[in-house]
Design a protein around this motif. Structure first.
Motif, PDB file in Angstrom:
ATOM      1  N   GLY A   7       0.830  -1.207   0.000  1.00 28.09           N
ATOM      2  CA  GLY A   7       0.000   0.000   0.000  1.00 28.09           C
ATOM      3  C   GLY A   7       0.858   1.249   0.000  1.00 28.09           C
ATOM      4  O   GLY A   7       2.014   1.223  -0.424  1.00 28.09           O
ATOM      5  N   GLY A   8       0.300   2.335   0.514  1.00 26.57           N
ATOM      6  CA  GLY A   8       1.002   3.618   0.545  1.00 26.57           C
ATOM      7  C   GLY A   8       1.366   4.024   1.966  1.00 26.57           C
ATOM      8  O   GLY A   8       1.316   3.203   2.889  1.00 26.57           O
ATOM      9  N   ASP A   9       1.701   5.310   2.122  1.00 21.28           N
ATOM     10  CA  ASP A   9       2.164   5.808   3.425  1.00 21.28           C
ATOM     11  C   ASP A   9       1.185   5.524   4.564  1.00 21.28           C
ATOM     12  O   ASP A   9       1.593   5.154   5.666  1.00 21.28           O
ATOM     13  CB  ASP A   9       2.406   7.323   3.345  1.00 21.28           C
ATOM     14  CG  ASP A   9       3.786   7.627   2.770  1.00 21.28           C
ATOM     15  OD1 ASP A   9       4.603   6.695   2.653  1.00 21.28           O
ATOM     16  OD2 ASP A   9       4.024   8.802   2.435  1.00 21.28           O
ATOM     17  N   GLY A  10      -0.116   5.716   4.315  1.00 20.31           N
ATOM     18  CA  GLY A  10      -1.134   5.486   5.350  1.00 20.31           C
ATOM     19  C   GLY A  10      -1.078   4.034   5.820  1.00 20.31           C
ATOM     20  O   GLY A  10      -1.146   3.741   7.023  1.00 20.31           O
ATOM     21  N   SER A  11      -0.923   3.129   4.874  1.00 19.14           N
ATOM     22  CA  SER A  11      -0.859   1.696   5.196  1.00 19.14           C
ATOM     23  C   SER A  11       0.405   1.382   5.981  1.00 19.14           C
ATOM     24  O   SER A  11       0.412   0.518   6.859  1.00 19.14           O
ATOM     25  CB  SER A  11      -0.870   0.869   3.914  1.00 19.14           C
ATOM     26  OG  SER A  11      -1.887   1.315   3.057  1.00 19.14           O
ATOM     27  N   PHE A  12       1.493   2.097   5.667  1.00 19.96           N
ATOM     28  CA  PHE A  12       2.760   1.840   6.367  1.00 19.96           C
ATOM     29  C   PHE A  12       2.698   2.312   7.828  1.00 19.96           C
ATOM     30  O   PHE A  12       3.350   1.742   8.690  1.00 19.96           O
ATOM     31  CB  PHE A  12       3.935   2.506   5.643  1.00 19.96           C
ATOM     32  CG  PHE A  12       4.160   1.951   4.258  1.00 19.96           C
ATOM     33  CD1 PHE A  12       3.700   0.684   3.921  1.00 19.96           C
ATOM     34  CD2 PHE A  12       4.821   2.685   3.284  1.00 19.96           C
ATOM     35  CE1 PHE A  12       3.883   0.160   2.649  1.00 19.96           C
ATOM     36  CE2 PHE A  12       5.018   2.173   2.014  1.00 19.96           C
ATOM     37  CZ  PHE A  12       4.550   0.907   1.696  1.00 19.96           C
ATOM     38  N   ARG A  13       1.921   3.376   8.090  1.00 24.32           N
ATOM     39  CA  ARG A  13       1.746   3.814   9.485  1.00 24.32           C
ATOM     40  C   ARG A  13       1.132   2.678  10.291  1.00 24.32           C
ATOM     41  O   ARG A  13       1.567   2.357  11.390  1.00 24.32           O
ATOM     42  CB  ARG A  13       0.837   5.051   9.542  1.00 24.32           C
ATOM     43  CG  ARG A  13       1.667   6.288   9.601  1.00 24.32           C
ATOM     44  CD  ARG A  13       0.890   7.581   9.587  1.00 24.32           C
ATOM     45  NE  ARG A  13       1.643   8.470   8.724  1.00 24.32           N
ATOM     46  CZ  ARG A  13       1.266   8.916   7.543  1.00 24.32           C
ATOM     47  NH1 ARG A  13       0.073   8.620   7.084  1.00 24.32           N
ATOM     48  NH2 ARG A  13       2.050   9.683   6.831  1.00 24.32           N
ATOM     49  N   GLY A  16       6.534  -3.333   4.628  1.00 26.28           N
ATOM     50  CA  GLY A  16       5.722  -2.633   3.628  1.00 26.28           C
ATOM     51  C   GLY A  16       6.314  -2.771   2.233  1.00 26.28           C
ATOM     52  O   GLY A  16       7.533  -2.752   2.053  1.00 26.28           O
ATOM     53  N   VAL A  17       5.422  -2.926   1.248  1.00 28.49           N
ATOM     54  CA  VAL A  17       5.812  -2.883  -0.171  1.00 28.49           C
ATOM     55  C   VAL A  17       5.032  -1.728  -0.794  1.00 28.49           C
ATOM     56  O   VAL A  17       3.803  -1.699  -0.702  1.00 28.49           O
ATOM     57  CB  VAL A  17       5.469  -4.212  -0.889  1.00 28.49           C
ATOM     58  CG1 VAL A  17       5.728  -4.101  -2.387  1.00 28.49           C
ATOM     59  CG2 VAL A  17       6.266  -5.371  -0.306  1.00 28.49           C
ATOM     60  N   PRO A  18       5.708  -0.749  -1.414  1.00 26.48           N
ATOM     61  CA  PRO A  18       5.005   0.421  -1.943  1.00 26.48           C
ATOM     62  C   PRO A  18       4.119   0.082  -3.143  1.00 26.48           C
ATOM     63  O   PRO A  18       4.614  -0.287  -4.202  1.00 26.48           O
ATOM     64  CB  PRO A  18       6.126   1.374  -2.382  1.00 26.48           C
ATOM     65  CG  PRO A  18       7.407   0.740  -1.984  1.00 26.48           C
ATOM     66  CD  PRO A  18       7.148  -0.680  -1.633  1.00 26.48           C
ATOM     67  N   GLY A  19       2.824   0.187  -2.954  1.00 25.22           N
ATOM     68  CA  GLY A  19       1.879  -0.080  -4.037  1.00 25.22           C
ATOM     69  C   GLY A  19       0.906   1.082  -4.145  1.00 25.22           C
ATOM     70  O   GLY A  19       0.002   1.210  -3.319  1.00 25.22           O
ATOM     71  N   THR A  20       1.127   1.956  -5.082  1.00 26.32           N
ATOM     72  CA  THR A  20       0.217   3.071  -5.355  1.00 26.32           C
ATOM     73  C   THR A  20       0.555   3.657  -6.716  1.00 26.32           C
ATOM     74  O   THR A  20       1.740   3.742  -7.070  1.00 26.32           O
ATOM     75  CB  THR A  20       0.290   4.191  -4.293  1.00 26.32           C
ATOM     76  OG1 THR A  20      -0.341   5.373  -4.814  1.00 26.32           O
ATOM     77  CG2 THR A  20       1.712   4.565  -3.905  1.00 26.32           C
ATOM     78  N   ILE A  21      -0.462   4.068  -7.446  1.00 31.03           N
ATOM     79  CA  ILE A  21      -0.191   4.657  -8.772  1.00 31.03           C
ATOM     80  C   ILE A  21       0.469   6.027  -8.646  1.00 31.03           C
ATOM     81  O   ILE A  21       1.046   6.524  -9.589  1.00 31.03           O
ATOM     82  CB  ILE A  21      -1.477   4.786  -9.615  1.00 31.03           C
ATOM     83  CG1 ILE A  21      -2.476   5.762  -8.992  1.00 31.03           C
ATOM     84  CG2 ILE A  21      -2.101   3.429  -9.885  1.00 31.03           C
ATOM     85  CD1 ILE A  21      -3.561   6.234  -9.954  1.00 31.03           C
ATOM     86  N   ASP A  22       0.390   6.656  -7.456  1.00 22.02           N
ATOM     87  CA  ASP A  22       0.807   8.060  -7.319  1.00 22.02           C
ATOM     88  C   ASP A  22       2.320   8.278  -7.285  1.00 22.02           C
ATOM     89  O   ASP A  22       2.783   9.400  -7.473  1.00 22.02           O
ATOM     90  CB  ASP A  22       0.211   8.665  -6.031  1.00 22.02           C
ATOM     91  CG  ASP A  22      -1.296   8.579  -5.999  1.00 22.02           C
ATOM     92  OD1 ASP A  22      -1.911   8.603  -7.074  1.00 22.02           O
ATOM     93  OD2 ASP A  22      -1.868   8.484  -4.895  1.00 22.02           O
ATOM     94  N   ASN A  23       3.083   7.247  -7.013  1.00 25.27           N
ATOM     95  CA  ASN A  23       4.542   7.327  -6.832  1.00 25.27           C
ATOM     96  C   ASN A  23       4.923   8.333  -5.744  1.00 25.27           C
ATOM     97  O   ASN A  23       5.981   8.969  -5.811  1.00 25.27           O
ATOM     98  CB  ASN A  23       5.259   7.680  -8.146  1.00 25.27           C
ATOM     99  CG  ASN A  23       6.726   7.273  -8.117  1.00 25.27           C
ATOM    100  OD1 ASN A  23       7.098   6.307  -7.454  1.00 25.27           O
ATOM    101  ND2 ASN A  23       7.571   8.017  -8.800  1.00 25.27           N
ATOM    102  N   ASP A  24       4.077   8.485  -4.757  1.00 28.37           N
ATOM    103  CA  ASP A  24       4.311   9.526  -3.740  1.00 28.37           C
ATOM    104  C   ASP A  24       4.882   8.974  -2.432  1.00 28.37           C
ATOM    105  O   ASP A  24       4.576   9.468  -1.360  1.00 28.37           O
ATOM    106  CB  ASP A  24       3.001  10.298  -3.482  1.00 28.37           C
ATOM    107  CG  ASP A  24       1.888   9.395  -2.968  1.00 28.37           C
ATOM    108  OD1 ASP A  24       2.051   8.152  -2.990  1.00 28.37           O
ATOM    109  OD2 ASP A  24       0.848   9.918  -2.541  1.00 28.37           O
ATOM    110  N   ILE A  25       5.708   7.924  -2.539  1.00 31.15           N
ATOM    111  CA  ILE A  25       6.352   7.380  -1.342  1.00 31.15           C
ATOM    112  C   ILE A  25       7.833   7.736  -1.417  1.00 31.15           C
ATOM    113  O   ILE A  25       8.518   7.401  -2.385  1.00 31.15           O
ATOM    114  CB  ILE A  25       6.137   5.851  -1.249  1.00 31.15           C
ATOM    115  CG1 ILE A  25       4.625   5.589  -1.115  1.00 31.15           C
ATOM    116  CG2 ILE A  25       6.910   5.255  -0.076  1.00 31.15           C
ATOM    117  CD1 ILE A  25       4.239   4.144  -1.106  1.00 31.15           C
ATOM    118  N   SER A  26       8.296   8.471  -0.403  1.00 28.02           N
ATOM    119  CA  SER A  26       9.608   9.117  -0.504  1.00 28.02           C
ATOM    120  C   SER A  26      10.802   8.173  -0.505  1.00 28.02           C
ATOM    121  O   SER A  26      11.800   8.445  -1.154  1.00 28.02           O
ATOM    122  CB  SER A  26       9.764  10.113   0.639  1.00 28.02           C
ATOM    123  OG  SER A  26       8.712  11.037   0.584  1.00 28.02           O
TER     124      SER A  26
END
Ligand code: F6P
Length: 319
Positions: A101-107, A121-131
């Motif tokens: 998921g994204g940042d919210g999921s990682f929290r 966590g594995v970054p999964g989002t179309i937004d590419n907004d994980i730093s």
């Protein structure tokens, strides 16, 4: 670790299924049992858990969406929800979880790790907004979908001598807009990361008109909003008939691209490797094409740069 779980959380993204497949197969190959937790953290709270074997993840690598369903879970922000989730893990023998998921999921993953259930966590989002990562699963497919849609809009804009104002997704980030804009030869790309005024946009169109240009594509990042209003202002100032299109959720669907499938397989595998070594509270990602992992809290504090040079290039070659 004897048993791990996998869940997808937040907005779905193409390639999530490929991660589920990689996690399941890697877990089994390392001698662990693997379960799927359905509808994000809700599945942990409600005990909605399914056994996964090597065959349950056959024929999904090419599918968009997520076979485990996904959701955003408000209850998981509170201690009661976290304790229910922990209890479900204990009852089902789940010692570690891969959270896609994204940042919210990682929290949520950090909170659960702090309570003894190790999460990666594995970054999964179309937004590419994980730093912490240069790339998130789903981003490439979404950009390609947006590009195809804008190409279609260009056909009709060209036929009618119109201006097509196209809003692409990205939540508050302009990465999809920048890349789709440059790939589609947009006259102007509007994002939050780059200062702009409506005069800049209008002047660019007028400059194009002076060299014989009759149709225009303006790509607008989601966070800007007001695409209808932007189209109206362009029409009033330039006399070019303008239409606004919000691409919306179509960008979240479809069969993942090669890049999404490969990164999904790689990152899913690596996440399992961490768990199998008893390591949790990490998030995996890609930097300079290499897999990296960070402590979740550290990852959440990081900031991501925007490619200003690429934006400048797009601007300079779009007449
Ligand atoms: O994070 C993915 C995303 O599609 C964003 O681009 C968009 O802002 C948001 O999710 C839309 O969310 P929802 O699915 O709740 O409409």
């Amino acid at each position: 670790m004897k048993k791990i779980g996998v869940l997808t959380s937040g907005g779905d993204a193409p390639g999530m299924n490929a991660v589920i497949r990689a996690v399941t197969r890697a877990g089994i190959s390392k001698g662990m049992d693997v379960v799927g937790i359905r509808r994000g953290y809700n599945g942990l709270i409600n005990g909605d858990i399914v056994e996964l074997n090597v065959r349950s993840v056959s024929d999904i690598i090419q599918r968009g969406g997520t076979m485990l369903y996904t959701a955003r879970c408000a209850e998981f922000r509170y201690e009661e929800g976290l304790q229910k989730a922990k209890q479900t893990c204990i009852e089902n023998g789940i010692e570690g979880i891969v959270v896609i998921g994204g940042d919210g999921s990682f929290r949520g993953a950090a909170d659960l790790s702090a309570r003894g259930i190790l999460c990666v966590g594995v970054p999964g989002t179309i937004d590419n907004d994980i730093s912490m990562t240069e790339y998130t699963i789903g981003y490439d497919t979404a950009m390609n979908t947006a590009m195809e849609m804008v190409d279609k809009l260009r056909d009709t804009a060209q036929s009618h001598d119109r201006c097509s104002v196209v809003e692409v997704m990205g939540r508050n980030a302009g990465y999809i807009a920048l890349n789709t804009g440059i790939a589609c030869g947009a006259t102007y790309i509007i994002t939050k990361e780059e200062p702009y005024t409506m005069n800049d946009v209008i002047n660019k169109i007028i400059a194009g008109q002076k060299t014989g240009k009759h149709h225009f594509i303006i790509v607008v990042a989601e966070g800007i909003g007001n695409s209808e209003q932007i189209a109206k202002e362009i029409e009033q100032a330039t006399g070019v008939e303008s239409r606004a299109t919000i691409l919306g959720h179509v960008q979240r669907g479809g069969s993942p691209t090669v890049r999404d499938r490969v990164e999904a397989s790689q990152l899913g595998y690596y996440a399992v490797e961490l768990l199998s070594n008893g390591i949790g509270n990490r998030v995996v990602g890609l930097q300079n094409n290499k897999v990296v992992d960070y402590d979740i809290q550290e990852a959440l504090k990081m900031t991501k740069s925007f490619d200003h040079k690429l934006y400048e290039i797009a601007n300079e070659i779009s007449f």
